[in-house]
Scaffold this motif. Structure first.
Motif, PDB file in Angstrom:
ATOM      1  N   VAL A  72      42.142  45.603  34.839  1.00  0.00           N
ATOM      2  CA  VAL A  72      42.710  44.807  35.926  1.00  0.00           C
ATOM      3  C   VAL A  72      44.067  44.567  35.617  1.00  0.00           C
ATOM      4  O   VAL A  72      44.996  44.722  36.532  1.00  0.00           O
ATOM      5  CB  VAL A  72      42.164  43.293  36.106  1.00  0.00           C
ATOM      6  N   LYS A  73      44.674  44.116  34.541  1.00  0.00           N
ATOM      7  CA  LYS A  73      45.659  43.903  34.285  1.00  0.00           C
ATOM      8  C   LYS A  73      46.614  45.359  34.213  1.00  0.00           C
ATOM      9  O   LYS A  73      47.892  45.373  34.605  1.00  0.00           O
ATOM     10  CB  LYS A  73      46.032  43.330  32.615  1.00  0.00           C
ATOM     11  N   SER A  74      46.024  46.358  33.572  1.00  0.00           N
ATOM     12  CA  SER A  74      46.522  47.646  33.791  1.00  0.00           C
ATOM     13  C   SER A  74      47.017  47.981  35.465  1.00  0.00           C
ATOM     14  O   SER A  74      48.200  48.737  35.440  1.00  0.00           O
ATOM     15  CB  SER A  74      45.962  48.705  33.092  1.00  0.00           C
ATOM     16  N   LEU A  75      46.063  47.767  36.104  1.00  0.00           N
ATOM     17  CA  LEU A  75      46.231  48.148  37.559  1.00  0.00           C
ATOM     18  C   LEU A  75      47.618  47.161  38.063  1.00  0.00           C
ATOM     19  O   LEU A  75      48.509  47.857  38.786  1.00  0.00           O
ATOM     20  CB  LEU A  75      44.917  47.797  38.622  1.00  0.00           C
ATOM     21  N   ASN A  76      47.426  45.893  37.705  1.00  0.00           N
ATOM     22  CA  ASN A  76      48.519  45.092  38.293  1.00  0.00           C
ATOM     23  C   ASN A  76      50.009  45.497  37.619  1.00  0.00           C
ATOM     24  O   ASN A  76      50.919  45.550  38.441  1.00  0.00           O
ATOM     25  CB  ASN A  76      48.330  43.584  37.975  1.00  0.00           C
ATOM     26  N   ARG A  77      49.798  45.922  36.526  1.00  0.00           N
ATOM     27  CA  ARG A  77      51.205  46.428  35.784  1.00  0.00           C
ATOM     28  C   ARG A  77      51.780  47.637  36.671  1.00  0.00           C
ATOM     29  O   ARG A  77      52.720  47.725  36.844  1.00  0.00           O
ATOM     30  CB  ARG A  77      50.969  46.773  34.395  1.00  0.00           C
ATOM     31  N   GLU A 178      40.237  36.424  38.310  1.00  0.00           N
ATOM     32  CA  GLU A 178      39.031  35.583  37.966  1.00  0.00           C
ATOM     33  C   GLU A 178      37.677  35.938  38.400  1.00  0.00           C
ATOM     34  O   GLU A 178      36.780  35.356  38.258  1.00  0.00           O
ATOM     35  CB  GLU A 178      39.437  34.161  39.136  1.00  0.00           C
ATOM     36  N   TYR A 179      37.706  37.442  38.584  1.00  0.00           N
ATOM     37  CA  TYR A 179      36.283  37.851  38.909  1.00  0.00           C
ATOM     38  C   TYR A 179      36.066  39.427  37.897  1.00  0.00           C
ATOM     39  O   TYR A 179      36.350  40.301  38.453  1.00  0.00           O
ATOM     40  CB  TYR A 179      36.166  38.452  40.568  1.00  0.00           C
ATOM     41  N   PRO A 180      36.015  38.902  36.887  1.00  0.00           N
ATOM     42  CA  PRO A 180      35.899  40.038  35.641  1.00  0.00           C
ATOM     43  C   PRO A 180      34.837  41.270  36.080  1.00  0.00           C
ATOM     44  O   PRO A 180      33.940  40.866  36.675  1.00  0.00           O
ATOM     45  CB  PRO A 180      35.214  39.379  34.475  1.00  0.00           C
ATOM     46  N   ALA A 181      35.549  42.664  35.988  1.00  0.00           N
ATOM     47  CA  ALA A 181      34.727  43.650  36.349  1.00  0.00           C
ATOM     48  C   ALA A 181      34.425  43.882  37.930  1.00  0.00           C
ATOM     49  O   ALA A 181      33.725  44.706  38.277  1.00  0.00           O
ATOM     50  CB  ALA A 181      33.243  43.679  35.719  1.00  0.00           C
ATOM     51  N   LEU A 182      34.932  42.810  38.517  1.00  0.00           N
ATOM     52  CA  LEU A 182      34.689  42.869  40.131  1.00  0.00           C
ATOM     53  C   LEU A 182      35.993  42.898  40.916  1.00  0.00           C
ATOM     54  O   LEU A 182      36.073  42.255  41.969  1.00  0.00           O
ATOM     55  CB  LEU A 182      33.665  41.948  40.582  1.00  0.00           C
ATOM     56  N   ALA A 224      27.488  38.643  37.627  1.00  0.00           N
ATOM     57  CA  ALA A 224      27.729  37.289  37.594  1.00  0.00           C
ATOM     58  C   ALA A 224      29.305  37.057  38.566  1.00  0.00           C
ATOM     59  O   ALA A 224      29.358  35.953  39.426  1.00  0.00           O
ATOM     60  CB  ALA A 224      28.091  36.736  36.234  1.00  0.00           C
ATOM     61  N   SER A 225      30.183  37.906  38.421  1.00  0.00           N
ATOM     62  CA  SER A 225      31.448  37.693  39.336  1.00  0.00           C
ATOM     63  C   SER A 225      31.131  38.017  40.832  1.00  0.00           C
ATOM     64  O   SER A 225      31.478  37.178  41.407  1.00  0.00           O
ATOM     65  CB  SER A 225      32.199  38.823  38.949  1.00  0.00           C
TER      66      SER A 225
END
Length: 268
Positions: A72-77, A178-182, A224-225
């Motif tokens: 997720v952080k890689s995508l946002n970067r 806020e939705y890990p892996a999703l 869970a997410s």
């Protein structure tokens, strides 16, 4: 219209898949740049060798994370870098191991150019195993109104199959944390609130099911997410209620049973 496409491709320890993916892009006719966000793979020199072997055929930019950030952080970067360049009008997603088919970028770009009200477009997808054997074809509904309903039931967009206008990011923001892996499913919910979407009814991507990928390794976290997301977006419809119940079911059933169930019920 000579608008350029930025291809957002995060990478971590899948050198064979990266090679296959880049090879599949050689036949694309649109102008594009591949932005590979390298998330601290064990063999960085191997990644650099693969990229160098395509230097005369593809325009590739390598962004190297100083530490492992996760997808997720890689995508946002990558998105922040692309938007900051102000040189690209469209962003296409792709993962290492996935193969573009039938001049995918041309078809998706033409749809976005010709339909000003559509902000994001996906496609039908063929799922394969790591030996490239067909598992099933994923053929969700195509039109905006139906997709807006069905996203409460399951994610109708295969993330690496989508292309969207830069305005989507400028309006909706980056991938949510806020939705890990999703992050993709949550992102598509955000997009649908501001833009029309469409899925091209053609198989334009071959998606590799990697048993070591995020979805396989973090299935319970992802489930869970999904429950959290569906509760957050709950709209008191039958489809939304079914989506929550189905998410709870996937939390307890083994992945082998779920794959068989998808083949028999949801996919052709």
């Amino acid at each position: 219209m000579d608008s350029r496409i930025a291809v957002l491709l995060p990478h971590y320890n899948n050198h064979v898949g990266l090679q296959l993916t880049l090879q599949s892009l050689i036949e694309e006719t649109e102008r594009f740049t591949v932005f590979i966000i390298e998330d601290c793979s064990e063999d960085l020199m191997g990644v650099e060798r693969i990229i160098k072997s395509f230097n005369h055929q593809l325009d590739i930019v390598l962004l190297i994370n100083k530490m492992n950030l996760g997808i997720v952080k890689s995508l946002n970067r990558g998105l922040e870098h692309i938007i900051g360049l102000k040189s690209y009008d469209f962003i296409a997603r792709l993962d290492a191991g996935d193969i573009c088919l039938d001049n995918r970028f041309k078809q998706q770009k033409e749809l976005l150019v010709n339909h000003k009200d559509i902000g994001l477009v996906g496609s039908w997808v063929r799922f394969v195993d790591m030996e490239r054997n067909k598992l099933f074809d994923f053929k969700p509904p195509c039109h905006h109104d139906t997709l807006k309903k069905f996203i409460h039931k399951y994610n109708p967009f295969v993330h690496p199959s989508v292309m969207y206008k830069k305005e989507v990011i400028e309006k909706t923001g980056l991938y949510p944390l806020e939705y890990p892996a999703l992050e993709d499913h949550a992102f598509f919910f955000k997009v649908l609130k501001s833009f029309k979407v469409f899925i091209i009814p053609k198989i334009l991507l071959e998606y590799e099911v990697n048993p070591y990928g995020v979805s396989a390794k973090q299935r319970k976290l992802q489930t869970a997410s999904r429950v959290k997301l569906f509760l957050q977006e709950y709209n008191f419809t039958i489809i939304a209620t079914y989506g929550i119940l189905r998410s709870l079911m996937t939390h307890v059933l083994p992945i082998s049973i779920l794959t068989l169930f998808k083949k028999k019920v949801f996919y052709k």
